[in-house]
Design an enzyme around this catalytic site. Structure first.
Site, PDB file in Angstrom:
ATOM      1  N   CYS A  72       0.814  -1.226   0.000  1.00  9.43           N
ATOM      2  CA  CYS A  72       0.000   0.000   0.000  1.00  9.43           C
ATOM      3  C   CYS A  72       0.847   1.275   0.000  1.00  9.43           C
ATOM      4  CB  CYS A  72      -0.895   0.055   1.226  1.00  9.43           C
ATOM      5  SG  CYS A  72      -1.827  -1.427   1.563  1.00  9.43           S
TER       6      CYS A  72
HETATM    7  O1  KQY Z   1      -4.134  -0.062   2.508  1.00 10.20           O
HETATM    8  C1  KQY Z   1      -4.186   0.882   1.780  1.00 10.20           C
HETATM    9  N1  KQY Z   1      -4.036   0.737   0.505  1.00 10.20           N
HETATM   10  C2  KQY Z   1      -4.451   2.231   2.288  1.00 10.20           C
HETATM   11  C3  KQY Z   1      -4.892   2.261   3.654  1.00 10.20           C
HETATM   12  C4  KQY Z   1      -5.240   3.634   4.059  1.00 10.20           C
HETATM   13  C5  KQY Z   1      -5.414   3.751   5.494  1.00 10.20           C
HETATM   14  C6  KQY Z   1      -5.581   5.156   5.926  1.00 10.20           C
HETATM   15  N2  KQY Z   1      -5.695   5.217   7.309  1.00 10.20           N
END
Ligand code: KQY
Length: 368
Positions: free
Chosen positions: A357
């Site tokens: 992420c």
């Molecule tokens: O896992 C993701 N791709 C993004 C997570 C965002 C979390 C914001 N608190």
């Protein structure tokens, strides 16, 4: 910046698989105190460790706010890491960065999806998100890559995985959520993906991992390891809230045929935990109306699937969990040509995601 009115598919571009050669990986430096505890300091150490692990395999660019420039530059002390000033709302470049597409003549372009912080005012994780929505365009401008903008079509890079040979995996929980593109049917959503990524087949898993605050991004649950083979987060424990999700995903994957007509081989990767944030960890997060609140009672969506493939390596999260060793062994078995490196992922998990992420690969130019 050149913004095109055509689509990647009509121009002969496609999204390569993550294991195809990269020219670099992008990251964004974490600092917002309503998402990262203790003013972001533990997260910054975790991001620096990830950046340095990747930099052993390929160049890394880390974007950082003006306020944090000096600190980030000092902490990212590696010859293969470039640090650039850029404003953003948070640090999830998988979702805010471009999805790069390539053609056979050595050109690289990018898709700049509209971003609404994982749901906008209907369950999104913070407000405003305008600077995050600008990250993809800025990266493309820095790289002098032409841009395709899907104005009004919401998508995050973490909600899709492709095999580079025409098949995409996603989840209904995310892409068909009423807080993404409620004006589009499943078929219309598929059509946008076909046009912008040059894929021919979409495999729809019903859900992602339990309590994933992105509404079930596939990159925390299931990914390709090569065409025809996927890794699926897995539990054998019927009391684990992920049990029905894993069973449902396995059923879909076992019945699926990819764009080439292949049946999929499914490798299972255990789910760590159960993992929870401590009282102390939650207390370190600022309370801001409209931002995601943290509570020690909420099970964290930890997953070993949330790794990044780099040139010659796999950068995967560890959780100081008894299953870390088994996960490392499975990853090394399914990626025999890559060196698997584990980096502590707990701090990133506390912010709501993990290594995949917070990274965005930029493919190397390809020539037929
Ligand atoms: O896992 C993701 N791709 C993004 C997570 C965002 C979390 C914001 N608190």
């Amino acid at each position: 910046m050149t913004t095109l009115n055509s689509t990647p598919r009509t121009d002969g571009f496609r999204m390569p698989a993550e294991w195809e050669p990269h020219s670099q990986t992008w990251m964004v430096w974490p600092e917002r105190p309503d998402n990262w505890r203790n003013g972001g300091k533990p997260a910054q150490a975790a991001f620096a460790a990830v950046a340095k692990a990747i930099a052993e395999f390929e160049p890394v660019t880390v974007c950082v706010s003006a306020c944090q420039y000096e600190n980030a530059r000092a902490r990212l002390d590696h010859d293969n890491i470039r640090v650039l000033e850029m404003s953003s709302d948070d640090a999830w470049v998988r979702d805010t960065g471009p999805t790069f597409v390539t053609n056979q003549h050595g050109e690289v372009r990018g898709v700049d999806w509209t971003f609404n912080a994982w749901g906008g005012l209907d369950g999104g994780l913070y407000f405003p998100w305008q600077r995050d929505d600008q990250v993809a365009g800025k990266i493309l401008e820095i790289e002098r890559c032409a841009r395709y903008r899907t104005e009004g079509f919401i998508l995050e890079g973490g909600s899709i995985h492709v095999d580079g040979e025409g098949t995409l995996i996603t989840t209904e929980e995310c892409l068909l959520n009423r807080n993404r593109n409620p004006h589009l049917s499943r078929e219309e959503t598929e059509q946008v993906l076909r046009e912008h990524l040059a894929i021919d087949k979409v495999i729809w898993l019903p859900d992602g991992l339990f309590n994933d605050e992105t509404d079930g991004h596939v990159d925390n649950f299931c990914c390709y390891v090569r065409p025809g083979e996927v890794l699926l987060a897995w539990t054998e424990d019927p009391h684990n809230p992920n049990y029905p999700r894993c069973q449902a995903a396995l059923r879909v994957l076992q019945q699926a045929r990819d764009a080439e007509g292949r049946q999929l081989i499914v490798h299972k990767l255990p789910i760590p935990g159960p993992l929870y944030a401590s009282e102390e960890e939650c207390a370190g997060v600022d309370l801001v109306a409209g931002s995601q609140q943290r509570s020690p009672g909420v099970r964290l969506a930890g997953s070993y699937v949330n790794f990044l493939i780099v040139n010659g390596g796999i950068i995967a999260p560890s959780f100081d969990d008894p299953l870390d060793e088994q996960a490392l062994a499975i990853l090394q078995r399914v990626f025999p040509e890559h060196r698997v490196v584990m980096v502590p992922g707990r701090e990133i998990l506390l912010g709501g995601g993990n290594i995949h992420c917070i990274t965005q690969q930029q493919p190397a130019p390809q020539r037929a």
